[in-house]
Design a protein around this motif. Structure first.
Motif, PDB file in Angstrom:
ATOM      1  N   SER A  99       0.805  -1.226   0.000  1.00  0.00           N
ATOM      2  CA  SER A  99       0.000   0.000   0.000  1.00  0.00           C
ATOM      3  C   SER A  99       0.836   1.274   0.000  1.00  0.00           C
ATOM      4  N   ASN A 100       2.064   1.196   0.520  1.00  0.00           N
ATOM      5  CA  ASN A 100       2.936   2.376   0.498  1.00  0.00           C
ATOM      6  C   ASN A 100       3.713   2.462  -0.819  1.00  0.00           C
ATOM      7  N   LEU A 101       3.329   1.647  -1.799  1.00  0.00           N
ATOM      8  CA  LEU A 101       3.881   1.582  -3.159  1.00  0.00           C
ATOM      9  C   LEU A 101       5.273   0.960  -3.202  1.00  0.00           C
ATOM     10  N   TYR A 102       5.643   0.238  -2.152  1.00  0.00           N
ATOM     11  CA  TYR A 102       6.892  -0.510  -2.112  1.00  0.00           C
ATOM     12  C   TYR A 102       6.711  -1.808  -2.907  1.00  0.00           C
ATOM     13  N   ILE A 103       7.767  -2.320  -3.482  1.00  0.00           N
ATOM     14  CA  ILE A 103       7.715  -3.520  -4.311  1.00  0.00           C
ATOM     15  C   ILE A 103       6.998  -4.671  -3.612  1.00  0.00           C
ATOM     16  N   GLY A 104       7.118  -4.764  -2.302  1.00  0.00           N
ATOM     17  CA  GLY A 104       6.415  -5.810  -1.559  1.00  0.00           C
ATOM     18  C   GLY A 104       7.125  -7.143  -1.628  1.00  0.00           C
ATOM     19  N   GLY A 105       6.340  -8.210  -1.712  1.00  0.00           N
ATOM     20  CA  GLY A 105       6.898  -9.550  -1.673  1.00  0.00           C
ATOM     21  C   GLY A 105       6.765 -10.288  -2.988  1.00  0.00           C
ATOM     22  N   PHE A 106       7.493 -11.403  -3.061  1.00  0.00           N
ATOM     23  CA  PHE A 106       7.431 -12.259  -4.241  1.00  0.00           C
ATOM     24  C   PHE A 106       8.057 -13.599  -3.891  1.00  0.00           C
ATOM     25  N   SER A 107       7.354 -14.659  -4.213  1.00  0.00           N
ATOM     26  CA  SER A 107       7.837 -16.026  -3.956  1.00  0.00           C
ATOM     27  C   SER A 107       8.260 -16.228  -2.502  1.00  0.00           C
ATOM     28  N   GLY A 108       7.495 -15.653  -1.581  1.00  0.00           N
ATOM     29  CA  GLY A 108       7.755 -15.848  -0.164  1.00  0.00           C
ATOM     30  C   GLY A 108       8.808 -14.939   0.439  1.00  0.00           C
ATOM     31  N   GLU A 109       9.395 -14.046  -0.344  1.00  0.00           N
ATOM     32  CA  GLU A 109      10.379 -13.088   0.178  1.00  0.00           C
ATOM     33  C   GLU A 109       9.757 -11.701   0.178  1.00  0.00           C
ATOM     34  N   TRP A 110      10.271 -10.831   1.033  1.00  0.00           N
ATOM     35  CA  TRP A 110       9.769  -9.458   1.119  1.00  0.00           C
ATOM     36  C   TRP A 110      10.946  -8.504   1.019  1.00  0.00           C
ATOM     37  N   GLY A 111      10.922  -7.638   0.016  1.00  0.00           N
ATOM     38  CA  GLY A 111      11.929  -6.593  -0.097  1.00  0.00           C
ATOM     39  C   GLY A 111      13.152  -7.006  -0.908  1.00  0.00           C
ATOM     40  N   THR A 112      14.016  -6.012  -1.121  1.00  0.00           N
ATOM     41  CA  THR A 112      15.215  -6.212  -1.932  1.00  0.00           C
ATOM     42  C   THR A 112      16.453  -5.787  -1.168  1.00  0.00           C
ATOM     43  N   GLY A 113      17.575  -6.389  -1.463  1.00  0.00           N
ATOM     44  CA  GLY A 113      18.870  -6.000  -0.913  1.00  0.00           C
ATOM     45  C   GLY A 113      18.857  -5.793   0.584  1.00  0.00           C
ATOM     46  N   ALA A 114      19.313  -4.628   1.028  1.00  0.00           N
ATOM     47  CA  ALA A 114      19.392  -4.317   2.462  1.00  0.00           C
ATOM     48  C   ALA A 114      18.009  -4.226   3.094  1.00  0.00           C
ATOM     49  N   ASN A 115      16.964  -3.993   2.277  1.00  0.00           N
ATOM     50  CA  ASN A 115      15.600  -3.894   2.790  1.00  0.00           C
ATOM     51  C   ASN A 115      14.918  -5.247   2.903  1.00  0.00           C
ATOM     52  N   ALA A 116      15.571  -6.325   2.492  1.00  0.00           N
ATOM     53  CA  ALA A 116      14.958  -7.649   2.514  1.00  0.00           C
ATOM     54  C   ALA A 116      14.674  -8.077   3.945  1.00  0.00           C
ATOM     55  N   ARG A 117      13.483  -8.640   4.144  1.00  0.00           N
ATOM     56  CA  ARG A 117      13.096  -9.118   5.467  1.00  0.00           C
ATOM     57  C   ARG A 117      12.811 -10.614   5.397  1.00  0.00           C
ATOM     58  N   GLY A 118      12.938 -11.273   6.527  1.00  0.00           N
ATOM     59  CA  GLY A 118      12.599 -12.684   6.579  1.00  0.00           C
ATOM     60  C   GLY A 118      13.760 -13.554   6.997  1.00  0.00           C
ATOM     61  N   GLY A 119      14.771 -12.962   7.606  1.00  0.00           N
ATOM     62  CA  GLY A 119      15.901 -13.746   8.094  1.00  0.00           C
ATOM     63  C   GLY A 119      16.916 -14.069   7.017  1.00  0.00           C
ATOM     64  N   GLN A 120      17.836 -14.967   7.356  1.00  0.00           N
ATOM     65  CA  GLN A 120      18.932 -15.320   6.441  1.00  0.00           C
ATOM     66  C   GLN A 120      18.431 -15.917   5.138  1.00  0.00           C
ATOM     67  N   LYS A 121      17.305 -16.609   5.198  1.00  0.00           N
ATOM     68  CA  LYS A 121      16.767 -17.267   4.019  1.00  0.00           C
ATOM     69  C   LYS A 121      16.375 -16.271   2.928  1.00  0.00           C
ATOM     70  N   ASN A 122      16.051 -15.048   3.313  1.00  0.00           N
ATOM     71  CA  ASN A 122      15.601 -14.035   2.376  1.00  0.00           C
ATOM     72  C   ASN A 122      16.792 -13.306   1.759  1.00  0.00           C
ATOM     73  N   THR A 123      17.018 -13.543   0.482  1.00  0.00           N
ATOM     74  CA  THR A 123      18.137 -12.923  -0.226  1.00  0.00           C
ATOM     75  C   THR A 123      17.740 -11.626  -0.914  1.00  0.00           C
ATOM     76  N   GLY A 124      16.436 -11.413  -1.116  1.00  0.00           N
ATOM     77  CA  GLY A 124      15.968 -10.253  -1.872  1.00  0.00           C
ATOM     78  C   GLY A 124      15.997 -10.487  -3.374  1.00  0.00           C
ATOM     79  N   LEU A 125      16.526 -11.630  -3.797  1.00  0.00           N
ATOM     80  CA  LEU A 125      16.631 -11.914  -5.229  1.00  0.00           C
ATOM     81  C   LEU A 125      15.268 -12.099  -5.886  1.00  0.00           C
ATOM     82  N   GLN A 126      14.304 -12.655  -5.139  1.00  0.00           N
ATOM     83  CA  GLN A 126      12.978 -12.867  -5.721  1.00  0.00           C
ATOM     84  C   GLN A 126      12.302 -11.537  -6.037  1.00  0.00           C
TER      85      GLN A 126
END
Length: 178
Positions: free
Chosen positions: A119-146
């Motif tokens: 809703s804040n116009l951020y890219i959001g999530g994809f394939s179970g990951e949320w965010g990109t690069g340094a903004n990626a959330r979800g622990g070590q498993k989240n690379t931001g690549l999705q």
């Protein structure tokens, strides 16, 4: 106009201490818009087909998931909408329940879940990951690549994001309510 993904970074010179900004731009992603949802895929439409349909994992699709998928199919190529706007348009669920349905989308890219952003116009999530690069959330498993993959898919449809991951042109936001 072709989509171009840019990145910038600031550096401080060790010699004179001045700060400079380096902007790197990639080659245009495509010359013309490409509808990634334009593919041949079996998508059950009748109530009977939906009752008997099972995903590759052997799971049934819930009525809420069907509603989310049906609505998501109506999002035009070159436009995006938000998780919240989907649940408001459907009159059921929450942004998280919409995200959960899309995370388990067995019909991608025919059901173009890549066209949904926060809703804040951020890219959001994809394939179970949320965010990109340094903004990626979800622990070590989240690379931001999705989410980078999601941005590349949207760039093929003419939609670009800032380096921070926010929608660059708010006029591309689609609200599919009557």
């Amino acid at each position: 106009m072709p989509a171009i993904r840019t990145q910038s970074r600031s550096t401080k010179s060790a010699i004179d201490g001045r700060k400079t900004t380096i902007v790197k731009a990639s080659i245009p992603v495509v010359e013309e818009m490409q509808d990634l949802a334009d593919c041949k895929m079996h998508y059950p439409l009748s109530g009977q087909d939906r009752k008997t349909f099972k995903t590759h994992d052997g799971k049934r699709v819930t009525p809420h998931q069907w509603a989310v998928y049906d609505f998501t199919r109506t999002i035009p190529c070159g436009r995006v909408t938000t998780y919240k706007d989907i649940c408001v348009a459907l009159g059921q669920g929450s942004p998280r329940s919409v995200g959960s349905a899309l995370r388990n989308n067995p019909f991608a890219p025919f059901v173009p879940c890549h066209r949904i952003i926060a809703s804040n116009l951020y890219i959001g999530g994809f394939s179970g990951e949320w965010g990109t690069g340094a903004n990626a959330r979800g622990g070590q498993k989240n690379t931001g690549l999705q989410c980078n993959r999601k941005m590349e898919m949207l760039a093929k449809e003419g939609i670009t994001f800032s380096v921070e991951g926010y929608l660059a042109d708010e006029s591309l936001l689609w609200i599919g309510r009557g």
